[in-house]
Design a protein around this motif. Sequence first.
Motif, mmCIF file in Angstrom:
data_model
loop_
_atom_site.group_PDB
_atom_site.id
_atom_site.type_symbol
_atom_site.label_atom_id
_atom_site.label_comp_id
_atom_site.label_asym_id
_atom_site.label_seq_id
_atom_site.Cartn_x
_atom_site.Cartn_y
_atom_site.Cartn_z
ATOM 1 N N GLY A 29 3.050 26.741 -9.256
ATOM 2 C CA GLY A 29 3.320 25.385 -9.711
ATOM 3 C C GLY A 29 2.182 24.825 -10.550
ATOM 4 O O GLY A 29 1.160 25.472 -10.765
ATOM 5 N N SER A 30 2.367 23.605 -11.004
ATOM 6 C CA SER A 30 1.356 22.937 -11.817
ATOM 7 C C SER A 30 0.787 21.733 -11.073
ATOM 8 O O SER A 30 1.443 21.162 -10.200
ATOM 9 C CB SER A 30 1.959 22.483 -13.146
ATOM 10 O OG SER A 30 2.870 21.421 -12.928
ATOM 11 N N VAL A 31 -0.437 21.369 -11.454
ATOM 12 C CA VAL A 31 -1.112 20.223 -10.850
ATOM 13 C C VAL A 31 -1.575 19.285 -11.955
ATOM 14 O O VAL A 31 -2.186 19.711 -12.935
ATOM 15 C CB VAL A 31 -2.332 20.657 -10.004
ATOM 16 C CG1 VAL A 31 -3.101 19.450 -9.491
ATOM 17 C CG2 VAL A 31 -1.897 21.535 -8.847
ATOM 18 N N THR A 32 -1.272 18.015 -11.760
ATOM 19 C CA THR A 32 -1.810 16.960 -12.605
ATOM 20 C C THR A 32 -2.637 16.054 -11.703
ATOM 21 O O THR A 32 -2.209 15.711 -10.604
ATOM 22 C CB THR A 32 -0.684 16.144 -13.279
ATOM 23 O OG1 THR A 32 0.078 17.021 -14.110
ATOM 24 C CG2 THR A 32 -1.245 15.007 -14.122
ATOM 25 N N VAL A 33 -3.823 15.704 -12.165
ATOM 26 C CA VAL A 33 -4.734 14.862 -11.411
ATOM 27 C C VAL A 33 -4.802 13.505 -12.097
ATOM 28 O O VAL A 33 -4.981 13.430 -13.309
ATOM 29 C CB VAL A 33 -6.137 15.501 -11.337
ATOM 30 C CG1 VAL A 33 -7.075 14.648 -10.518
ATOM 31 C CG2 VAL A 33 -6.060 16.908 -10.780
ATOM 32 N N ALA A 34 -4.645 12.421 -11.309
ATOM 33 C CA ALA A 34 -4.637 11.078 -11.885
ATOM 34 C C ALA A 34 -5.648 10.174 -11.192
ATOM 35 O O ALA A 34 -5.830 10.239 -9.974
ATOM 36 C CB ALA A 34 -3.242 10.467 -11.785
ATOM 37 N N TYR A 35 -6.288 9.347 -11.994
ATOM 38 C CA TYR A 35 -7.218 8.322 -11.521
ATOM 39 C C TYR A 35 -6.700 6.995 -12.057
ATOM 40 O O TYR A 35 -6.404 6.880 -13.247
ATOM 41 C CB TYR A 35 -8.618 8.602 -12.058
ATOM 42 C CG TYR A 35 -9.671 7.626 -11.597
ATOM 43 C CD1 TYR A 35 -10.501 7.937 -10.535
ATOM 44 C CD2 TYR A 35 -9.851 6.408 -12.240
ATOM 45 C CE1 TYR A 35 -11.479 7.060 -10.101
ATOM 46 C CE2 TYR A 35 -10.818 5.518 -11.812
ATOM 47 C CZ TYR A 35 -11.632 5.851 -10.751
ATOM 48 O OH TYR A 35 -12.605 4.974 -10.326
ATOM 49 N N ALA A 36 -6.597 5.992 -11.211
ATOM 50 C CA ALA A 36 -6.072 4.690 -11.644
ATOM 51 C C ALA A 36 -7.189 3.664 -11.773
ATOM 52 O O ALA A 36 -7.958 3.452 -10.841
ATOM 53 C CB ALA A 36 -5.029 4.190 -10.657
ATOM 54 N N VAL A 37 -7.264 3.051 -12.934
ATOM 55 C CA VAL A 37 -8.178 1.948 -13.207
ATOM 56 C C VAL A 37 -7.378 0.668 -13.049
ATOM 57 O O VAL A 37 -6.335 0.505 -13.678
ATOM 58 C CB VAL A 37 -8.733 2.034 -14.649
ATOM 59 C CG1 VAL A 37 -9.568 0.812 -14.984
ATOM 60 C CG2 VAL A 37 -9.524 3.314 -14.847
ATOM 61 N N ASP A 38 -7.852 -0.230 -12.197
ATOM 62 C CA ASP A 38 -7.145 -1.491 -11.962
ATOM 63 C C ASP A 38 -7.940 -2.649 -12.540
ATOM 64 O O ASP A 38 -8.813 -3.205 -11.878
ATOM 65 C CB ASP A 38 -6.920 -1.685 -10.461
ATOM 66 C CG ASP A 38 -6.034 -2.887 -10.160
ATOM 67 O OD1 ASP A 38 -5.614 -3.581 -11.114
ATOM 68 O OD2 ASP A 38 -5.759 -3.115 -8.972
ATOM 69 N N PRO A 39 -7.666 -3.044 -13.793
ATOM 70 C CA PRO A 39 -8.426 -4.124 -14.416
ATOM 71 C C PRO A 39 -8.348 -5.449 -13.669
ATOM 72 O O PRO A 39 -9.285 -6.242 -13.718
ATOM 73 C CB PRO A 39 -7.789 -4.257 -15.809
ATOM 74 C CG PRO A 39 -7.130 -2.953 -16.058
ATOM 75 C CD PRO A 39 -6.692 -2.464 -14.705
ATOM 76 N N SER A 40 -7.289 -5.695 -12.925
ATOM 77 C CA SER A 40 -7.164 -6.985 -12.243
ATOM 78 C C SER A 40 -8.183 -7.144 -11.120
ATOM 79 O O SER A 40 -8.576 -8.256 -10.788
ATOM 80 C CB SER A 40 -5.749 -7.163 -11.682
ATOM 81 O OG SER A 40 -5.507 -6.238 -10.643
ATOM 82 N N VAL A 41 -8.636 -6.056 -10.531
ATOM 83 C CA VAL A 41 -9.609 -6.136 -9.446
ATOM 84 C C VAL A 41 -10.913 -6.733 -9.932
ATOM 85 O O VAL A 41 -11.591 -7.458 -9.223
ATOM 86 C CB VAL A 41 -9.852 -4.735 -8.827
ATOM 87 C CG1 VAL A 41 -11.046 -4.740 -7.884
ATOM 88 C CG2 VAL A 41 -8.606 -4.268 -8.102
ATOM 89 N N PHE A 42 -11.258 -6.472 -11.175
ATOM 90 C CA PHE A 42 -12.556 -6.886 -11.665
ATOM 91 C C PHE A 42 -12.625 -8.374 -11.967
ATOM 92 O O PHE A 42 -13.700 -8.921 -12.120
ATOM 93 C CB PHE A 42 -12.934 -6.028 -12.870
ATOM 94 C CG PHE A 42 -12.774 -4.580 -12.515
ATOM 95 C CD1 PHE A 42 -13.642 -3.982 -11.627
ATOM 96 C CD2 PHE A 42 -11.709 -3.849 -12.969
ATOM 97 C CE1 PHE A 42 -13.467 -2.674 -11.235
ATOM 98 C CE2 PHE A 42 -11.529 -2.543 -12.593
ATOM 99 C CZ PHE A 42 -12.413 -1.959 -11.721
ATOM 100 N N ASP A 43 -11.475 -9.050 -11.992
ATOM 101 C CA ASP A 43 -11.458 -10.487 -12.186
ATOM 102 C C ASP A 43 -11.722 -11.238 -10.891
ATOM 103 O O ASP A 43 -12.065 -12.407 -10.917
ATOM 104 C CB ASP A 43 -10.098 -10.944 -12.740
ATOM 105 C CG ASP A 43 -9.850 -10.402 -14.122
ATOM 106 O OD1 ASP A 43 -10.824 -10.083 -14.814
ATOM 107 O OD2 ASP A 43 -8.676 -10.288 -14.493
ATOM 108 N N LEU A 44 -11.574 -10.584 -9.752
ATOM 109 C CA LEU A 44 -11.702 -11.255 -8.466
ATOM 110 C C LEU A 44 -13.125 -11.673 -8.146
ATOM 111 O O LEU A 44 -13.343 -12.562 -7.346
ATOM 112 C CB LEU A 44 -11.167 -10.362 -7.339
ATOM 113 C CG LEU A 44 -9.683 -10.051 -7.410
ATOM 114 C CD1 LEU A 44 -9.294 -9.111 -6.284
ATOM 115 C CD2 LEU A 44 -8.849 -11.312 -7.348
ATOM 116 N N GLY A 45 -14.104 -11.041 -8.757
ATOM 117 C CA GLY A 45 -15.493 -11.379 -8.479
ATOM 118 C C GLY A 45 -15.918 -12.664 -9.140
ATOM 119 O O GLY A 45 -16.761 -13.386 -8.624
ATOM 120 N N GLY A 46 -15.332 -12.969 -10.271
ATOM 121 C CA GLY A 46 -15.712 -14.179 -10.988
ATOM 122 C C GLY A 46 -17.020 -14.004 -11.723
ATOM 123 O O GLY A 46 -17.776 -13.071 -11.477
#
Length: 149
Positions: A29-46
């Motif tokens: 089989g094949s493997v794809t590796v994914a990393y998710a960047v969540d831009p909304s998280v970085f707004d929570l710090g202010g």
Amino acid sequence: MDVLVAIDGSDESTAALERALGVTDAMDGSVTVAYAVDPSVFDLGGSAPVSGLSDADRRLIVESVEDTERRGMDVLDDAAALAADRGRTVETELLYGDPVRAITGFAESEGFDAIYVGHRGLSERTERLVGSVAKGIVERTPITVTVVR
């Protein structure tokens, strides 16, 4: 069998990648590796200065999206190197958005047969605040999910 592995650089996500490589190797089989960047998280710090310990405790780690993208690419490069050390090649994907939605949406739209994810990610504190990505993936998708410890 086409498998998606959600990674974040934690030992558990590396274990998930290793497990997926073993399973797909046996099944050609094949493997794809994914990393998710969540831009909304970085707004929570202010942007205002921290006013005290209780204020600091409520804030998540604040960094630029560019720094997170760079870290994500490093994690993906490490995953590709790990696969190469085992004689395998993997596809890599940098996704954007809430990790649960980004991973499940990508997996469903691309027709993956299974998703592998580590039991616990890098930040237990963040997990307590925003919830477990592994749990969210299991609850959100009809695709078979393997959670690796």
